[in-house]
Design a protein around this motif. Structure first.
Motif, short mmCIF file in Angstrom:
data_model
loop_
_atom_site.label_atom_id
_atom_site.label_comp_id
_atom_site.label_asym_id
_atom_site.label_seq_id
_atom_site.Cartn_x
_atom_site.Cartn_y
_atom_site.Cartn_z
N ALA A 105 27.56 21.95 56.99
CA ALA A 105 27.21 20.61 56.50
C ALA A 105 27.18 19.61 57.65
O ALA A 105 26.30 18.74 57.73
CB ALA A 105 28.21 20.17 55.43
N ASP A 106 28.14 19.76 58.57
CA ASP A 106 28.23 18.88 59.73
C ASP A 106 26.97 19.04 60.60
O ASP A 106 26.39 18.05 61.06
CB ASP A 106 29.50 19.21 60.52
CG ASP A 106 29.60 18.42 61.81
OD1 ASP A 106 29.51 17.19 61.75
OD2 ASP A 106 29.77 19.04 62.88
N ILE A 107 26.55 20.29 60.78
CA ILE A 107 25.37 20.57 61.60
C ILE A 107 24.12 19.97 60.96
O ILE A 107 23.29 19.35 61.63
CB ILE A 107 25.23 22.10 61.81
CG1 ILE A 107 26.14 22.51 62.96
CG2 ILE A 107 23.79 22.51 62.06
CD1 ILE A 107 26.03 23.95 63.38
N ALA A 108 24.00 20.12 59.65
CA ALA A 108 22.82 19.58 58.95
C ALA A 108 22.78 18.06 59.07
O ALA A 108 21.73 17.46 59.31
CB ALA A 108 22.86 19.99 57.48
N ARG A 109 23.96 17.42 58.95
CA ARG A 109 24.03 15.97 59.03
C ARG A 109 23.69 15.50 60.45
O ARG A 109 22.95 14.54 60.65
CB ARG A 109 25.45 15.52 58.64
CG ARG A 109 25.61 14.03 58.44
CD ARG A 109 26.96 13.69 57.83
NE ARG A 109 28.06 14.25 58.59
CZ ARG A 109 28.97 15.13 58.12
NH1 ARG A 109 28.92 15.52 56.87
NH2 ARG A 109 29.93 15.60 58.87
N ARG A 110 24.23 16.22 61.44
CA ARG A 110 23.99 15.84 62.83
C ARG A 110 22.53 16.05 63.22
O ARG A 110 21.93 15.21 63.88
CB ARG A 110 24.90 16.66 63.74
CG ARG A 110 25.94 15.76 64.32
CD ARG A 110 26.30 16.02 65.71
NE ARG A 110 27.16 17.16 65.88
CZ ARG A 110 27.36 17.66 67.09
NH1 ARG A 110 26.74 17.16 68.13
NH2 ARG A 110 28.17 18.68 67.23
N ASP A 111 21.95 17.18 62.79
CA ASP A 111 20.52 17.43 63.07
C ASP A 111 19.69 16.29 62.50
O ASP A 111 18.80 15.77 63.16
CB ASP A 111 20.04 18.72 62.37
CG ASP A 111 20.49 19.98 63.09
OD1 ASP A 111 21.14 19.87 64.14
OD2 ASP A 111 20.17 21.08 62.58
N ALA A 112 19.98 15.94 61.24
CA ALA A 112 19.19 14.92 60.55
C ALA A 112 19.29 13.60 61.30
O ALA A 112 18.28 12.93 61.52
CB ALA A 112 19.68 14.76 59.11
N ARG A 113 20.51 13.23 61.72
CA ARG A 113 20.67 11.95 62.42
C ARG A 113 20.00 11.99 63.79
O ARG A 113 19.29 11.07 64.19
CB ARG A 113 22.16 11.60 62.56
CG ARG A 113 22.35 10.18 63.09
CD ARG A 113 23.81 9.83 63.38
NE ARG A 113 24.67 9.85 62.23
CZ ARG A 113 25.72 10.67 62.08
NH1 ARG A 113 26.02 11.55 63.02
NH2 ARG A 113 26.45 10.63 61.02
#
Ligand code: DC
Length: 215
Positions: free
Chosen positions: A161-169
Motif C-alpha cells: 500500500a505504501d509503494i502504491a501511494r508513493r508511486d502515485a504521489r
C-alpha cells in the motif's frame, strides 16, 4: 559535463540502488543516491517540529543541508521514504537540491546518480540513462526483505500500500514527476536476479559508452 555520467531513475524498490552500486564498482565511479537528499530534508523538518507540507520550512531545511546529514540508518526507514516523497512535491525544495547533484556529477571521472528525475531534469546530458522498473508486488517483497534486514518488521500488505501511494504521489506531482526520459532504456527487473539485472544494466552502459566514444 566531461566525465561519464549514468542516470538511473525508477520507483522505490525496483533495484536502482543495487544496480547503481554494482555499476559504480565496475566503472570505478562514485555513486550518489539522490533520495537521501529528500529523506534528509524530511528528517530535518520533522526534527525541528515542522510540517512536511509547509514548503518554506522544507526549503529552509534543504538550504541548510550538510553532507554529514546524509549518513545514518535512520534515513533509510520506510517512514522516512514516505516523508521524503511528501517533501519532494515542493518545486522550491527540488530547486534547492539541484546544485548539490550537478556538482557531484560534474567531477571527473564522472558519476552514477540514482533517483526519480535524474535523466529528465537533473542530468539531462547523462551519457547513459536507465529507467528501472518492477511490478509493485516484487518491489514490495524486496522492500520487506530489506526492512527485515534493518531490524524493521512490517506487514507485506502495508508495504504494498505504501509503494502504491508513493508511486502515485511521485508520478502525479507537477514538479519533475517520476517518468522515463525519452532517451532512457527501460530495465524491468521483476523476474531478474540481482546478477541478471546488473548484467542487463552493464550492457546498456556498454552500448552508451560505445556511442559516446568512451569505451
Ligand atoms: O529513492 P528513495 O526511496 O530514497 O526516495 C524517497 C523519495 O524521495 C521518493 O519517494 C521521491 C523523492 N525523490 C525525488 O523526488 N527525486 C529524486 N531524485 C529522488 C527521490
Amino acid at each position: 559535463m566531461m566525465g561519464f555520467v549514468v542516470a538511473i531513475d525508477g520507483p522505490a524498490g525496483a533495484g536502482k540502488g543495487v544496480i547503481a552500486a554494482r555499476l559504480g564498482a565496475w566503472l570505478g565511479l562514485p555513486v550518489f543516491d539522490s533520495g537521501l537528499l529528500y529523506r534528509a530534508v524530511a528528517a530535518a523538518v520533522l526534527a525541528a517540529g515542522g510540517d512536511l507540507d509547509d514548503e518554506a520550512a522544507c526549503v529552509k531545511a534543504a538550504t541548510a543541508l550538510d553532507p554529514a546529514d546524509l549518513a545514518g540508518p535512520a534515513l533509510r526507514s520506510a517512514a522516512m521514504g514516505e516523508a521524503a516523497s511528501r517533501v519532494a512535491v515542493h518545486p522550491k525544495v527540488r530547486e534547492a537540491l539541484i546544485d548539490i547533484q550537478r556538482t557531484f556529477a560534474a567531477r571527473e571521472p564522472g558519476a552514477i546518480v540514482d533517483g526519480r528525475d535524474i535523466g529528465t531534469v537533473i542530468l539531462k546530458d547523462a551519457q547513459a540513462k536507465i529507467f528501472v522498473t518492477a511490478s509493485p508486488e516484487s518491489r514490495a517483497a524486496r522492500r520487506w526483505g530489506q526492512l527485515r534486514q534493518q531490524g524493521e518488521h512490517a506487514l507485506f500488505a502495508d508495504i504494498l500500500a505504501d509503494i502504491a501511494r508513493r508511486d502515485a504521489r511521485d508520478e502525479a506531482r507537477a514538479a519533475a514527476p517520476l517518468k522515463p526520459a525519452p532517451d532512457a532504456v527501460l530495465l524491468d527487473t521483476t523476474d531478474l536476479s540481482i546478477d541478471a539485472a546488473f548484467d542487463a544494466a552493464r550492457r546498456i552502459v556498454e552500448a552508451a559508452r560505445a556511442r559516446s566514444g568512451q569505451s
